[in-house]
Design a protein around this motif. Structure first.
Motif, PDB file in Angstrom:
ATOM      1  N   ILE A   1       0.906  -1.078   0.092  1.00  0.00           N
ATOM      2  CA  ILE A   1       0.006  -0.016   0.109  1.00  0.00           C
ATOM      3  C   ILE A   1       0.771   1.227   0.109  1.00  0.00           C
ATOM      4  CG2 ILE A   1      -1.754   1.408   1.454  1.00  0.00           C
ATOM      5  CD1 ILE A   1      -3.095  -1.065   1.987  1.00  0.00           C
ATOM      6  N   ALA A   2       2.132   0.986   0.671  1.00  0.00           N
ATOM      7  CA  ALA A   2       3.004   2.556   0.581  1.00  0.00           C
ATOM      8  C   ALA A   2       3.413   2.879  -0.710  1.00  0.00           C
ATOM      9  CB  ALA A   2       4.418   1.951   1.364  1.00  0.00           C
ATOM     10  N   SER A   3       3.236   1.878  -1.870  1.00  0.00           N
ATOM     11  CA  SER A   3       3.614   2.652  -3.398  1.00  0.00           C
ATOM     12  C   SER A   3       2.299   2.975  -4.127  1.00  0.00           C
ATOM     13  CB  SER A   3       4.346   1.338  -3.837  1.00  0.00           C
ATOM     14  OG  SER A   3       3.618   0.327  -4.101  1.00  0.00           O
ATOM     15  N   ASP A   4       1.254   2.553  -3.357  1.00  0.00           N
ATOM     16  CA  ASP A   4       0.007   2.989  -4.110  1.00  0.00           C
ATOM     17  C   ASP A   4      -0.438   4.352  -4.525  1.00  0.00           C
ATOM     18  OD1 ASP A   4      -2.663   2.044  -4.991  1.00  0.00           O
ATOM     19  OD2 ASP A   4      -3.597   2.560  -3.415  1.00  0.00           O
ATOM     20  N   ASN A   5      -1.284   4.386  -5.752  1.00  0.00           N
ATOM     21  CA  ASN A   5      -1.741   5.655  -6.041  1.00  0.00           C
ATOM     22  C   ASN A   5      -2.840   6.462  -4.937  1.00  0.00           C
ATOM     23  OD1 ASN A   5      -0.040   5.574  -8.214  1.00  0.00           O
ATOM     24  ND2 ASN A   5      -1.593   4.517  -9.395  1.00  0.00           N
ATOM     25  N   VAL A   6      -2.864   7.687  -4.974  1.00  0.00           N
ATOM     26  CA  VAL A   6      -3.574   8.316  -3.952  1.00  0.00           C
ATOM     27  C   VAL A   6      -4.622   9.227  -4.750  1.00  0.00           C
ATOM     28  CG1 VAL A   6      -3.450   9.984  -2.085  1.00  0.00           C
ATOM     29  CG2 VAL A   6      -1.614   8.463  -2.399  1.00  0.00           C
ATOM     30  N   ASP A   7      -5.951   9.527  -4.093  1.00  0.00           N
ATOM     31  CA  ASP A   7      -6.895  10.145  -4.584  1.00  0.00           C
ATOM     32  C   ASP A   7      -6.431  11.915  -4.556  1.00  0.00           C
ATOM     33  OD1 ASP A   7      -8.555   7.990  -4.912  1.00  0.00           O
ATOM     34  OD2 ASP A   7      -9.351   8.468  -3.216  1.00  0.00           O
ATOM     35  N   PRO A   8      -6.574  12.314  -5.868  1.00  0.00           N
ATOM     36  CA  PRO A   8      -6.478  14.012  -5.607  1.00  0.00           C
ATOM     37  C   PRO A   8      -6.916  14.499  -4.336  1.00  0.00           C
ATOM     38  CG  PRO A   8      -7.214  13.070  -7.821  1.00  0.00           C
ATOM     39  CD  PRO A   8      -7.435  12.038  -6.878  1.00  0.00           C
TER      40      PRO A   8
END
Length: 293
Positions: A146-153
């Motif tokens: 999860i540390a490398s996951d994309n994040v919501d704007p």
């Protein structure tokens, strides 16, 4: 100006000029009490109290030693873009940390609730100790990426703080949903009158696969398909789902206490997992409609 009056003034983002060091500190404290996240840049001895009071104190390499020691960030070059990059990285890290907390707390709460409830009406342990440890091991792998996951704007657009009340509400809501489908799995397996080993195998598979897939629901406030998951998260999740599905049919199965599952049970478990994901997605939309992070 009284503290209350000052808080009202800073809440309107007014401009203050020609202020003394102690007034700088008062303004920063008032901004924080008004709900703002405050950064302060200073380079002199008279900025120390304000640097200390701010959420993030920023100074420069040519500043007074005491100012540099007090600040959390010291700029070595005349370039504020490094602050922008740091803010984005910090908010990304915070958002992904929240995902892990949401996932871990709700899953653990749900599993404990299911295990405790099952022990009241089942004449056998729903999972053996070694099977519980294996469940924890396998479900940890997707969560590690999860540390490398994309994040919501939305998570990058403004700062966020820890909200234990929000985390508790999320944990209870999605933990209970998880337990509901665990009990549904128990009911189906008991209705099919499967042997104890197949019961444990069935719940193990349902528990691990649903815990791996639910990460895709929990990771974003938006729709399941609105924000593409990170590559490593997708890879580890697919690997864990495949490994869990194949484990009962490997030579290791007897040592763990598993048995191959009939096709009918696999079909029922697949349906339960699908219903779980759809229900969690619907519950997420309702949850965020009423509870704001």
């Amino acid at each position: 100006m009284s503290e209350t009056a000052l808080i009202n003034q800073v809440a309107q983002v007014n401009l203050f000029a020609e202020i003394e060091p102690n007034q700088k500190e008062r303004i920063i404290v008032a901004l924080k009490k008004a709900g703002f996240v405050v950064g302060y840049m200073g380079d002199g001895i008279n900025d120390v109290s304000a640097l200390h009071a701010a959420d993030v104190g920023i100074s420069v390499d040519s500043a007074a030693d005491v100012a540099k020691q007090t600040a959390q960030i010291v700029l070595l070059e005349k370039n504020l873009r490094v602050l922008l990059a740091g803010i984005r990285e910090g908010r990304t890290t915070f958002a992904n940390t929240l995902k892990y907390v949401f996932m871990a707390t709700s899953a653990n709460f749900g599993n404990m609730f299911s295990m405790a409830g099952a022990s009241l009406f089942l004449p056998f342990l729903p999972l053996l100790p070694k099977q519980i440890l294996l469940t924890n091991l396998l479900t940890d792998f997707p969560e590690m990426t999860i540390a490398s996951d994309n994040v919501d704007p939305e998570m990058l657009g403004k700062p966020h703080r820890w909200d234990i009340s929000f985390i508790r509400k999320f944990m209870i809501t999605f933990g209970i949903i998880s337990s509901v489908f665990d009990y549904l799995t128990f009911g189906v397996l008991l209705w099919l009158q499967v042997p104890v080993e197949q019961f444990r195998t069935g719940w193990f598979c349902e528990s691990v696969i649903s815990a791996a897939l639910i990460v895709f629901v929990v990771r974003s406030q938006n729709s399941l398909f609105s924000n593409r998951p990170g590559r490593y998260l997708m890879l580890t999740t697919a690997t864990i789902v495949a490994l869990t599905s194949a484990l009962p049919y490997t030579p290791l199965a007897p040592f763990i206490g598993f048995q191959p599952l009939p096709t009918a049970i696999i079909g029922w478990l697949s349906l339960i997992v699908l219903l779980y994901i759809l229900t969690a997605e619907l519950a997420k939309r309702i949850f965020y409609r009423h509870v704001n992070l």
